[in-house]
Motif scaffolding. Structure first.
Motif, mmCIF file in Angstrom:
data_model
loop_
_atom_site.group_PDB
_atom_site.id
_atom_site.type_symbol
_atom_site.label_atom_id
_atom_site.label_comp_id
_atom_site.label_asym_id
_atom_site.label_seq_id
_atom_site.Cartn_x
_atom_site.Cartn_y
_atom_site.Cartn_z
ATOM 1 N N ILE A 173 -48.015 -15.628 -8.729
ATOM 2 C CA ILE A 173 -47.087 -15.942 -9.817
ATOM 3 C C ILE A 173 -47.041 -17.450 -10.108
ATOM 4 O O ILE A 173 -47.184 -17.864 -11.274
ATOM 5 C CB ILE A 173 -45.683 -15.376 -9.522
ATOM 6 C CG1 ILE A 173 -45.711 -13.851 -9.695
ATOM 7 C CG2 ILE A 173 -44.628 -15.991 -10.444
ATOM 8 C CD1 ILE A 173 -44.447 -13.160 -9.228
ATOM 9 N N ALA A 177 -48.892 -19.888 -13.516
ATOM 10 C CA ALA A 177 -48.018 -20.776 -14.294
ATOM 11 C C ALA A 177 -48.547 -22.198 -14.348
ATOM 12 O O ALA A 177 -48.018 -23.030 -15.104
ATOM 13 C CB ALA A 177 -46.609 -20.759 -13.697
ATOM 14 N N LYS A 183 -55.124 -24.589 -12.527
ATOM 15 C CA LYS A 183 -55.206 -23.161 -12.191
ATOM 16 C C LYS A 183 -56.644 -22.739 -11.940
ATOM 17 O O LYS A 183 -56.923 -22.034 -10.956
ATOM 18 C CB LYS A 183 -54.601 -22.330 -13.329
ATOM 19 C CG LYS A 183 -54.728 -20.829 -13.121
ATOM 20 C CD LYS A 183 -53.894 -20.055 -14.132
ATOM 21 C CE LYS A 183 -54.377 -20.243 -15.544
ATOM 22 N NZ LYS A 183 -53.631 -19.409 -16.509
ATOM 23 N N ASN A 270 -46.295 -11.129 -20.905
ATOM 24 C CA ASN A 270 -46.590 -12.376 -20.208
ATOM 25 C C ASN A 270 -47.260 -12.097 -18.865
ATOM 26 O O ASN A 270 -46.905 -11.148 -18.166
ATOM 27 C CB ASN A 270 -45.293 -13.161 -20.001
ATOM 28 C CG ASN A 270 -45.525 -14.497 -19.331
ATOM 29 O OD1 ASN A 270 -45.549 -14.590 -18.110
ATOM 30 N ND2 ASN A 270 -45.684 -15.537 -20.142
ATOM 31 N N GLU A 271 -48.237 -12.948 -18.469
ATOM 32 C CA GLU A 271 -48.960 -12.737 -17.213
ATOM 33 C C GLU A 271 -48.019 -12.678 -16.018
ATOM 34 O O GLU A 271 -48.180 -11.867 -15.115
ATOM 35 C CB GLU A 271 -49.994 -13.855 -17.001
ATOM 36 C CG GLU A 271 -51.226 -13.742 -17.876
ATOM 37 C CD GLU A 271 -52.239 -14.834 -17.561
ATOM 38 O OE1 GLU A 271 -51.891 -15.787 -16.839
ATOM 39 O OE2 GLU A 271 -53.391 -14.728 -18.036
ATOM 40 N N SER A 272 -47.037 -13.559 -16.004
ATOM 41 C CA SER A 272 -46.096 -13.583 -14.882
ATOM 42 C C SER A 272 -45.296 -12.277 -14.815
ATOM 43 O O SER A 272 -45.016 -11.768 -13.719
ATOM 44 C CB SER A 272 -45.138 -14.779 -15.009
ATOM 45 O OG SER A 272 -45.842 -15.995 -14.898
ATOM 46 N N TRP A 276 -44.835 -9.587 -11.786
ATOM 47 C CA TRP A 276 -43.507 -9.200 -11.298
ATOM 48 C C TRP A 276 -43.329 -7.681 -11.319
ATOM 49 O O TRP A 276 -42.614 -7.117 -10.479
ATOM 50 C CB TRP A 276 -42.407 -9.880 -12.122
ATOM 51 C CG TRP A 276 -42.066 -11.246 -11.631
ATOM 52 C CD1 TRP A 276 -42.293 -12.433 -12.263
ATOM 53 C CD2 TRP A 276 -41.437 -11.563 -10.384
ATOM 54 N NE1 TRP A 276 -41.854 -13.482 -11.491
ATOM 55 C CE2 TRP A 276 -41.316 -12.974 -10.337
ATOM 56 C CE3 TRP A 276 -40.980 -10.816 -9.310
ATOM 57 C CZ2 TRP A 276 -40.747 -13.644 -9.246
ATOM 58 C CZ3 TRP A 276 -40.411 -11.468 -8.220
ATOM 59 C CH2 TRP A 276 -40.298 -12.851 -8.195
#
Length: 443
Positions: A173, A177, A183, A270-272, A276
């Motif tokens: 996570i 970001a 990244k 969203n990727e996050s 989650w």
């Protein structure tokens, strides 16, 4: 006069803890690769960041599942010959080393196609390690457990797997970001390097566990098979085929944990948030899987396993559809329902369900070979479904149909099995072997 051999004491709680921790670490390593294959590797290890790069990246994820049946023969042989504990220590160290090396690999921009080739090599080593982890840990815990609690205690092996998936998602996570230059530079490597520390911790815990009483008794009575694979194929080949087909259910996990991540980002999640979803569903599974394991000790392995397969197929299309509805609460609720209250039932029960089909002489080999051949479906599910359009707009239909087919195969195969919840541990798998011996005596 020879002194009688003292059979070791059963320590089910200690065995369950060691299996939980070992599986958590092994599958932390395994699942961070899955997250990276969906979100990082298409950019780092392949020449273009489009659908073909994603398909190739998911294919590297699947290569471990090709190596796993080969590793299962090797690991299963020694697990049934020299003991469960020694082999589990080896697999843990192999997984840790290969995972650490992945974090050290140069990118495609640095060395071209040699980069994905080295990635595949490391992934194959991961597969060789994972081939014996769940089968060995499940065999060890089953043989330490009391007869009436085998499903509950072995469920902790797979609960450890969920713990590893939670940790992997939590680590990724903050990575996703990060700014792209960090990244795709050093950021994605850190989770792979951290695995060296957690592997060491799990190794120390597992090293303190003694061998199972069932195996020690078999060794003392000179009942260890010289060639476990030969005994397995002669007396238990039907059970091996049954386990292969039942193990197709594992594809639900890779669809949920890897393919749905890519599909979610395609439809605007969203990727996050996609990560989650995996975390929350697996947190709930930490509690539901022991519940399902305990339930299987009461009502049987077959009904719980079949429920898990049917509910997974029924709920998956609603979960995928919810990703495009702009309602995060609905998506989270369906993620928990699909994974934690659906798939978790089959996931919790299969360590006892499969393991109880085999005798002590071939249990490690039978579980390892059967599951790892069946798990190949799980390994290549993301690349197959992606190639069929599963991560494009409207791809939920392809993914849902795929899930329904593999769940149907698993459920029907489970219905053909013998219910073993009331069979004593010492008698497991012997009916098949005695039937063969009786037939041989008659002829």
């Amino acid at each position: 006069m020879q002194d009688p051999v003292t059979t070791p004491e059963k320590t089910p709680r200690k065995a369950a803890l060691a299996s939980f921790m070992g599986s958590a670490v092994e599958y932390y390593d395994f699942f961070i690769f899955g997250s990276a294959a969906a979100l990082i590797f298409p950019t780092v290890f392949f020449p273009d960041d489009d659908t073909s790069a994603l398909v190739m990246s998911f294919a590297t994820f699947g290569f471990a599942y090709v190596a796993r049946p080969i590793g299962a023969v090797f690991v299963g042989h020694f697990g049934d010959r020299i003991g469960r504990r020694k082999v589990l220590l080896f697999t843990l160290l192999l997984m840790g080393a290969s995972t650490f090396l992945i974090g050290c690999l140069p990118s495609y921009d640095a060395i071209g196609w040699a980069a994905p080739a080295l990635l595949v090599l490391c992934r194959v080593l991961q597969g060789l390690s994972a081939a014996g982890e769940q089968a060995g840990a499940s065999s060890l815990t089953l043989e330490h457990a009391p007869d009436d609690r085998r499903s509950f205690f072995t469920s902790w092996t797979l609960t450890g797997t969920q713990g590893g998936q939670i940790l992997a998602a939590l680590v990724f996570i903050p990575v996703v970001a990060l700014p792209d230059d960090i990244k795709y530079g050093i950021g994605w490597r850190i989770p792979f390097w951290v695995s060296a520390v957690v592997v060491l911790v799990a190794y120390m815990i597992r090293r303190g566990l003694h061998e199972t009483p069932e195996f020690e008794e078999a060794r003392a009575n000179d009942e260890i098979a010289k060639l476990p694979l030969g005994v397995l194929m002669r007396d238990h080949w039907v059970d091996v085929v049954r386990v292969i087909c039942c193990a197709f259910i594992a594809a639900v996990s890779t669809v949920f944990g890897n393919l749905a991540i890519a599909y979610g980002t395609e439809v605007g999640v969203n990727e996050s948030i996609t990560l989650w979803l995996v975390v929350v569903a697996n947190v709930f599974a930490l509690f539901t899987q022991p519940f399902f394991g305990n339930l299987a000790d009461r009502i049987g392995r077959k009904p719980v396993f079949v429920y898990g397969a049917v509910s997974s197929a029924a709920l998956m299309p609603f979960y995928l559809l919810s990703m495009g509805q702009d309602s995060e609460l609905l998506t989270f609720a369906l993620a928990v329902a699909t994974f934690s209250f659906g798939y978790a039932a089959a996931n919790a029960v299969w360590p006892s369900f499969y393991g109880e089909m085999f005798s002590t002489r071939v249990r490690f080999s039978g579980m390892a070979i059967g599951t790892q051949i069946g798990f190949m479906m799980a390994g290549f599910a993301p690349s197959i479904v992606t190639a069929l359009g599963g991560v494009s707009e409207g791809g939920w239909v392809v993914t849902s149909l795929f899930t329904a087919v593999i769940c149907a195969i698993a459920a029907v195969s489970a219905l053909t099995a013998r219910e073993t919840k009331d069979v004593p541990t010492t008698a497991l798998g012997l009916r098949t072997e005695r039937a063969r011996e009786a037939a041989a005596g008659v002829t």
